[in-house]
Every structure is written in structure tokens, then in C-alpha cells.
Motif scaffolding. Structure first.
Motif, PDB file in Angstrom:
ATOM      1  N   ARG A  13       8.148  38.844 -23.872  1.00 57.00           N
ATOM      2  CA  ARG A  13       8.789  40.280 -23.685  1.00 57.00           C
ATOM      3  C   ARG A  13       9.839  40.045 -22.727  1.00 57.00           C
ATOM      4  NH1 ARG A  13       7.094  45.457 -24.556  1.00 57.00           N
ATOM      5  NH2 ARG A  13       8.837  46.887 -24.582  1.00 57.00           N
ATOM      6  N   ILE A  15      12.779  42.077 -20.412  1.00 60.12           N
ATOM      7  CA  ILE A  15      13.208  43.488 -20.207  1.00 60.12           C
ATOM      8  C   ILE A  15      14.292  43.594 -19.221  1.00 60.12           C
ATOM      9  CG2 ILE A  15      12.792  45.484 -19.097  1.00 60.12           C
ATOM     10  CD1 ILE A  15       9.666  44.914 -19.406  1.00 60.12           C
ATOM     11  N   ALA A  28      14.355  50.425 -18.020  1.00 62.14           N
ATOM     12  CA  ALA A  28      14.981  49.327 -18.864  1.00 62.14           C
ATOM     13  C   ALA A  28      16.220  49.563 -19.492  1.00 62.14           C
ATOM     14  CB  ALA A  28      13.998  48.740 -19.777  1.00 62.14           C
ATOM     15  N   SER A  31      15.461  45.871 -24.103  1.00 57.73           N
ATOM     16  CA  SER A  31      14.121  45.082 -24.156  1.00 57.73           C
ATOM     17  C   SER A  31      14.255  44.160 -25.503  1.00 57.73           C
ATOM     18  CB  SER A  31      13.074  45.793 -24.036  1.00 57.73           C
ATOM     19  OG  SER A  31      12.716  46.675 -25.049  1.00 57.73           O
ATOM     20  N   ILE A  93      12.072  39.664 -16.608  1.00 59.29           N
ATOM     21  CA  ILE A  93      12.999  40.700 -16.155  1.00 59.29           C
ATOM     22  C   ILE A  93      14.223  40.088 -15.849  1.00 59.29           C
ATOM     23  CG2 ILE A  93      13.481  42.477 -14.813  1.00 59.29           C
ATOM     24  CD1 ILE A  93      10.436  42.482 -14.254  1.00 59.29           C
TER      25      ILE A  93
END
Length: 314
Positions: A13, A15, A28, A31, A93
Motif C-alpha cells: 500500500r 500513500i 493522504a 494512494s 509513505i
């Protein structure tokens, strides 16, 4: 055909945030979710660029179902092995300048029967005819540190060349088994040889030490400084300038894919390095762990540094 084995895959994942600030609630800006794990990334990049590949991996738990759905959506040829515990879900991230902060889970603990089933899947895929066998990534908890060393011997026993892209004790054990290719980054190479590598010359000397010990070829990814190739009789350095990076996650995997893609299409190692750097640099320009298409690769201008500057600081 190129077979990749990813013992510790993950659903990734990614983001995007405007700025990462520790300890506060943030929103965010974007994503995405991708099938992750080094070997899977290599196979994805190979497949989208027209090189025959199959990815072998375990799947289990809710993330395993998501992984199968993601792989089905991109029609990647795979051999999956069902396990009882859930595979990993990793989070990255990403900030606007491409700076990436990753949190990786450890992964599942596989039983002896599940490990045997995973290796049996490798054997089934290899029966189709195999040029390269690639072992990639970390090992999940409980998997023996000799796993990649055993994989090197398994590949050589069926006449395949073997490449390993890992780190720590599993990588050190694999190196002792004499793989045809390893692809560490500079930090992983430092860990492997047990000393600081301050210049490109230090990197080259470390690679030569590994080659003297039985490794066929070393390709070292150097981040923004490109990559260096070292064989018994050759050193090459290639790099590309990227002004608008989006994500560095998986760039090294694309580099390895590009290198192998070129080799299997008849390129010499130095030309293959150039292709690998083009693949890896193109991946940096894409979000998450998206892999580069031929059109993405074609946009990258790769410089082959000749003569190689051994005094280049890292």
C-alpha cells in the motif's frame, strides 16, 4: 524463461502525503495498492517488456486473496502455493520529492510441508525450460538462512543460471554457494563484505573479492549514482539523471529485470547494465511499485561513464 521466487511477498500500500510529520493526523493526497515483493516486481517488469517469466510465491490469509486478485488483474504468469498464515501487508509513505518511508511486516511462518510445496512449485515451473532462476527478497520468520544457498544449488542442478537479490545472512550463505549473479545495493554490499565502501573504487574492489570467491557477476545499485557492473574481466558504470522522482520503491527490482531482459535478448553485460539502469530510472518516475513499460524506458537517457571514475564518492 526467467523464474522468480519470492518467499516473503507482500501487498504494498503506497500513500502519498504533502509532507510527512511524525505524531500528527495527516490526509493522504493519493494512494494505491500493488502486488509486492522483489521477485514479483522483477517478473512484472519482465512480463510487461515482453520477456517470458513466471513468479512463484506463497499466498495466505486476507492479503493472500488480495494478492491473487492483483496478480490476476495484470495477467502475470504465476505459481502460487497456499499457506496457512497471512502474507505481509507493507506500507510506503511517499513525499512529493520521492522520499519514501516504508514499514514492512515480518511475514508468515511457513511449515516444513509448506516450504517443500513452494520448492515443488519451483520444480514444476522449471520443467517448462529455464534460463535463469532468481531468488529475491527477505526470508519470512523460521525459514532457514541457507534457503537461497540451497536454491543456487537447485538451479545449477537443472542447468539454469541463478541470481540472488537479498541481504544479511541469507545473502552471505547464497554467495558462498557461487551464484551466477548477485544484485546488492551499496549498503547491502557493505554488510556483505564487512567494511565501509566510501568510493566507487571501494565498491569495485569488494565485488572483485566476491568474484574471486565464486560469484559470477555483481551488479550494484547506487541510487542516484546509477549502477556498476563487475565481472572477472570487466567493470562498467552507468547512470541517469532523474529530476522528478515519484517513488524509489522497487527501482532496484526493475534494474535487475532490465539487466536480465537485455541479457536474454543477446546483449553483452555492459549493454545489459545500461538497459538495467534505464529500467530502474524509469521506475523511479512512476508511482508506488509500478513497473516501467517500453515507452517509459525509452524516455530515459542513460550515460555510460567511460572511463569509470573509481574515485567517485558514494
Amino acid at each position: 524463461m526467467i523464474l522468480t521466487l519470492t518467499p516473503n511477498p507482500s501487498v504494498d500500500r503506497t500513500i502519498a502525503v504533502a509532507t510527512l510529520t511524525r505524531g500528527v493526523v495527516q490526509r493522504a493526497t493519493d494512494s494505491r495498492m500493488d502486488p509486492g515483493g522483489k521477485g514479483i516486481n522483477v517478473s512484472r517488469a519482465l512480463a510487461v517488456n515482453g520477456t517470458d517469466t513466471v513468479a512463484v510465491l506463497p499466498v495466505g490469509g486476507p492479503q493472500g486473496q488480495v494478492m491473487e486478485d492483483l496478480l490476476r488483474a495484470i495477467a502475470l504468469p504465476v505459481e502460487t502455493v497456499r499457506i496457512s498464515q497471512a502474507i505481509r501487508a507493507n506500507v510506503g509513505i511517499v513525499e512529493p520529492d520521492g522520499t519514501t518511508t516504508k514499514v514492512n511486516e515480518q511475514g508468515p511462518r511457513m511449515s516444513a510441508d509448506e516450504v517443500a510445496a513452494l520448492l515443488a512449485a519451483v520444480d514444476r515451473a522449471a520443467a517448462q525450460g529455464l534460463e535463469w532462476l532468481i531468488g529475491c527478497g527477505s526470508l519470512p520468520p523460521g525459514l532457514d538462512g541457507s534457503f537461497y544457498a540451497d536454491l543456487v544449488r537447485r538451479g545449477h542442478a537443472v542447468g539454469a543460471k541463478v541470481a540472488i537479490d537479498s541481504s544479511g545472512a541469507p545473502m552471505a550463505a547464497a554467495v558462498a554457494a557461487g551464484p551466477d549473479l548477485i544484485k546488492p545495493n551499496d549498503e547491502e554490499l557493505e554488510e556483505l563484505v564487512g567494511r565501509r565502501l566510501a568510493t566507487l573504487g571501494d565498491v569495485v574492489e569488494a565485488c572483485r573479492t566476491l568474484i574471486a570467491g565464486g560469484v559470477g557477476c555483481v551488479v550494484v545499485s547506487l541510487g542516484g549514482k546509477g549502477a556498476v557492473l563487475v565481472t572477472a574481466d570487466q567493470v562498467a558504470h552507468a547512470r541517469a539523471t532523474i529530476t522528478d522522482p515519484l517513488s524509489t520503491v522497487g527501482a532496484g527490482d526493475s534494474l535487475l529485470a532490465g539487466y536480465l531482459h537485455a541479457l536474454t535478448h543477446g546483449a553483452d553485460p555492459a549493454t545489459a547494465l545500461r538497459t538495467g539502469v534505464a529500467f530502474g530510472s524509469a521506475a523511479v518516475c512512476l508511482p508506488g511499485t509500478e513497473v516501467p513499460t517500453p515507452a517509459d524506458v525509452a524516455k530515459i537517457d542513460v550515460e555510460v561513464v567511460d572511463p569509470v571514475d573509481l574515485d567517485l564518492p558514494l
